[in-house]
Write a protein that holds these residues in place. Structure first.
Motif, PDB file in Angstrom:
ATOM      1  N   ALA A   2       0.810  -1.165   0.015  1.00 24.55           N
ATOM      2  CA  ALA A   2      -0.149  -0.008  -0.227  1.00 24.55           C
ATOM      3  C   ALA A   2       0.736   1.099  -0.029  1.00 24.55           C
ATOM      4  O   ALA A   2       2.019   1.112   0.475  1.00 24.55           O
ATOM      5  N   ILE A  28      -5.979   5.235  10.240  1.00 26.69           N
ATOM      6  CA  ILE A  28      -5.208   4.861   9.251  1.00 26.69           C
ATOM      7  C   ILE A  28      -3.998   5.496   8.977  1.00 26.69           C
ATOM      8  O   ILE A  28      -2.866   4.992   8.684  1.00 26.69           O
ATOM      9  N   GLN A  31      -1.394   4.592  11.700  1.00 25.57           N
ATOM     10  CA  GLN A  31      -0.848   3.339  11.145  1.00 25.57           C
ATOM     11  C   GLN A  31       0.157   3.480  10.028  1.00 25.57           C
ATOM     12  O   GLN A  31       0.971   2.889   9.702  1.00 25.57           O
ATOM     13  N   ARG A  32      -0.041   4.351   9.146  1.00 26.49           N
ATOM     14  CA  ARG A  32       0.822   4.762   7.893  1.00 26.49           C
ATOM     15  C   ARG A  32       2.170   5.592   8.516  1.00 26.49           C
ATOM     16  O   ARG A  32       2.754   5.869   7.751  1.00 26.49           O
ATOM     17  N   SER A 140      -7.145  -2.642   3.410  1.00 34.18           N
ATOM     18  CA  SER A 140      -7.384  -1.482   4.119  1.00 34.18           C
ATOM     19  C   SER A 140      -8.661  -1.508   4.503  1.00 34.18           C
ATOM     20  O   SER A 140      -9.460  -1.625   3.237  1.00 34.18           O
ATOM     21  N   TYR A 141      -9.647  -0.553   5.305  1.00 37.85           N
ATOM     22  CA  TYR A 141     -10.812  -0.610   5.274  1.00 37.85           C
ATOM     23  C   TYR A 141     -11.200   0.795   6.409  1.00 37.85           C
ATOM     24  O   TYR A 141     -10.294   0.857   7.247  1.00 37.85           O
ATOM     25  N   HIS A 156      -5.088  -0.152   8.493  1.00 42.30           N
ATOM     26  CA  HIS A 156      -4.126  -0.014   7.297  1.00 42.30           C
ATOM     27  C   HIS A 156      -3.804  -1.200   6.963  1.00 42.30           C
ATOM     28  O   HIS A 156      -2.734  -1.803   7.651  1.00 42.30           O
ATOM     29  N   GLY A 157      -4.113  -2.134   5.911  1.00 40.92           N
ATOM     30  CA  GLY A 157      -3.586  -3.360   5.610  1.00 40.92           C
ATOM     31  C   GLY A 157      -2.501  -3.144   4.347  1.00 40.92           C
ATOM     32  O   GLY A 157      -2.540  -2.142   3.889  1.00 40.92           O
ATOM     33  N   ASP A 158      -1.625  -4.136   4.129  1.00 42.09           N
ATOM     34  CA  ASP A 158      -0.629  -4.126   3.150  1.00 42.09           C
ATOM     35  C   ASP A 158      -1.058  -4.827   2.014  1.00 42.09           C
ATOM     36  O   ASP A 158      -0.182  -4.923   1.158  1.00 42.09           O
ATOM     37  N   PHE A 162      -8.750  -1.586  -0.815  1.00 38.31           N
ATOM     38  CA  PHE A 162      -9.181  -0.619   0.177  1.00 38.31           C
ATOM     39  C   PHE A 162     -10.883  -0.421   0.127  1.00 38.31           C
ATOM     40  O   PHE A 162     -11.355  -0.186  -0.847  1.00 38.31           O
TER      41      PHE A 162
END
Length: 465
Positions: A2, A28, A31-32, A140-141, A156-158, A162
């Protein structure tokens, strides 16, 4: 992988950071790696969750809460121009960003699924987030409610997907450019911003027009407003319809209640597929099928996604079991539009059979009550008895002559047993006094009626009914 932080959002300040939509974006960004700060009107579990991610969260609104080195100020449509932090941002020339623009920036470079509709957005977005995570896709959502699992409204997912709830209330969903868009239903709501169904349809047409070339619109085949939107969009976007209608591309053959769950059978591309939905009600089954169709549009195998959908166990406030005392179950419902109210009451009736259903209803917004109060009253006639509170104003000022009496009168005209309660503090005792072993109590509304479920359980426990 991401993408990283959007430009100029490495030190954002959120006004109203504890809100469902705002907190998700803040999480998010934190988390980034952003240095997130913000303020909210009161202390909350959400504020604590943000602090655990390294965010600075102030309680109350004051100009001094806005740091001099903030790179932008994020606001929602609920923030008024006289907010002291917003006024300071204007004075200092700090860029002000609407939350929809912030969310759009977070989705840039990914494969977005945007979930829209007058109701059902939070549930459907959550179903996708949970099932895609279950498949190891690490999406991510950003969701307008807290999941029962994995316990957050945002992540935040990798992965490359989204999933976002797309809010039509202020037309902010026009900011997104999804690869897949879902439209669950199209109805008149948000009366402060939309004067007619024509305006609603125009707004949803604009949203659908933002789908990227080669993308897909997944849209309900059974709901009149959605069918009209499909007709208006004919040929302009690839469309996949779902529902019980015979002409649906993804046709629902059956929804079989199994207590607080259901079994759903659909036909996709000529093949039957049966899977479990771990929440009750036909409308939640339809949400699951919408999620299934959207995932398939992204290239995910239908059978794998259908199995993964069973991992979804609910969202807080969406028919969430709060507990049981003296043989009485208390369930919390976020329903505040007549269609939602009817759907949740029908789902509970299918789940509990002949047991009595008692509703503690808190109307949400003066404008909504003015336009839909009679329909709310008719929906309450599906319960065995109801207690109706005063209107929860949220962001609105009172409208002369508009009170919960509009709903009470309509409910009684429809033959409902309704008790008005002025001031919510006395409501738990009233409801507990009405309930008996075997009953189900439903606290219903988008305001702070959710706080009364535990108090009803305490009353039931103390009286030993």
């Amino acid at each position: 992988m991401a993408p990283g932080l959007p430009t100029a959002m490495d030190r954002p300040h959120f006004i109203g950071i504890g809100g469902a939509g705002m907190s998700g974006i803040a999480k998010i960004l934190a988390q980034r790696g952003a240095e997130v700060a913000g303020s909210d009107a009161k202390e909350s579990a959400t504020a604590e969750a943000l602090r655990a991610l390294g965010a600075t969260v102030h309680v109350g609104h004051a100009a001094e809460h806005l740091a001099d080195d903030a790179t932008c100020v994020v606001v929602s449509s609920a923030i008024r121009e006289d907010n002291p932090e917003l006024a300071r941002a204007h004075e200092r020339g700090i860029p002000v960003v609407h939350r929809s623009d912030a969310l759009a920036a977070l989705m840039h470079g990914l494969r977005p699924i945007a979930v829209a509709g007058t109701h059902g957005k939070t549930t459907t977005t959550s179903m996708l987030a949970v099932s895609l995570s279950e498949l190891g896709l690490n999406p991510s959502y950003a969701i307008g409610g807290d999941l029962d699992a994995p316990g957050s409204n945002a992540l935040h997912g990798d992965g490359e997907i989204f999933v976002a709830e797309a809010d039509e209330s202020d037309r902010s969903f026009h900011k997104y450019a999804p690869e897949v868009a879902i439209v669950l239903n199209v109805e008149l709501d948000h009366h402060a911003n939309y004067a007619s169904m024509a305006e609603i349809h125009e707004s949803f047409e604009t949203f659908a027009g933002k789908i990227v070339p080669g993308g897909t619109l997944v849209i309900a085949a059974d709901q009149d407003g959605a069918r009209e939107l499909t007709r208006r969009l004919a040929g302009s976007v690839r469309t996949v319809t779902y529902g019980e209608s015979e002409d649906a591309d993804v046709r629902i053959l059956s929804v079989v209640p199994q207590g607080l769950k259901s079994e759903v059978t659909v036909v996709m591309d000529g093949a039957e597929l049966t899977f479990a939905v771990s929440v009750p009600g036909r409308h939640y089954a339809h949400n699951a099928v919408a999620a299934l169709a959207a995932g398939v549009a992204l290239g995910i195998p239908a059978a794998e996604l259908a199995t993964a959908l069973a991992a979804y166990t609910g969202v807080k406030r969406r028919l969430q079991l709060k507990g049981e005392a003296a043989g009485v179950q208390v369930v919390d419902s976020y329903a505040h539009h007549p269609t939602e109210m009817t759907a949740d009451l029908e789902a509970m009736r299918a789940a509990v059979g002949d047991a009595r259903i008692l509703v503690l209803f808190q109307p949400h917004l003066f404008s909504r009550t003015q336009e839909l109060g009679k329909e709310m009253g008719r929906a309450l006639s599906l319960a065995d008895a109801s207690v109706v509170l005063d209107i929860y104003p949220a962001r609105e000022d009172p409208i002369p002559g508009i009170t919960s009496d509009l709903i009470i009168e309509a409910a009684r005209a429809a033959g409902a047993d309704v008790t008005p309660v002025r001031g919510k503090d006395g409501a738990p005792a009233v409801v507990a006094g009405m309930a008996k072993a075997g009953d189900l109590v439903l606290t219903m509304g988008a305001g702070d009626v959710t706080d009364l479920g535990p108090r009803i359980l305490d009353q039931l426990s103390s009286t030993g009914k």
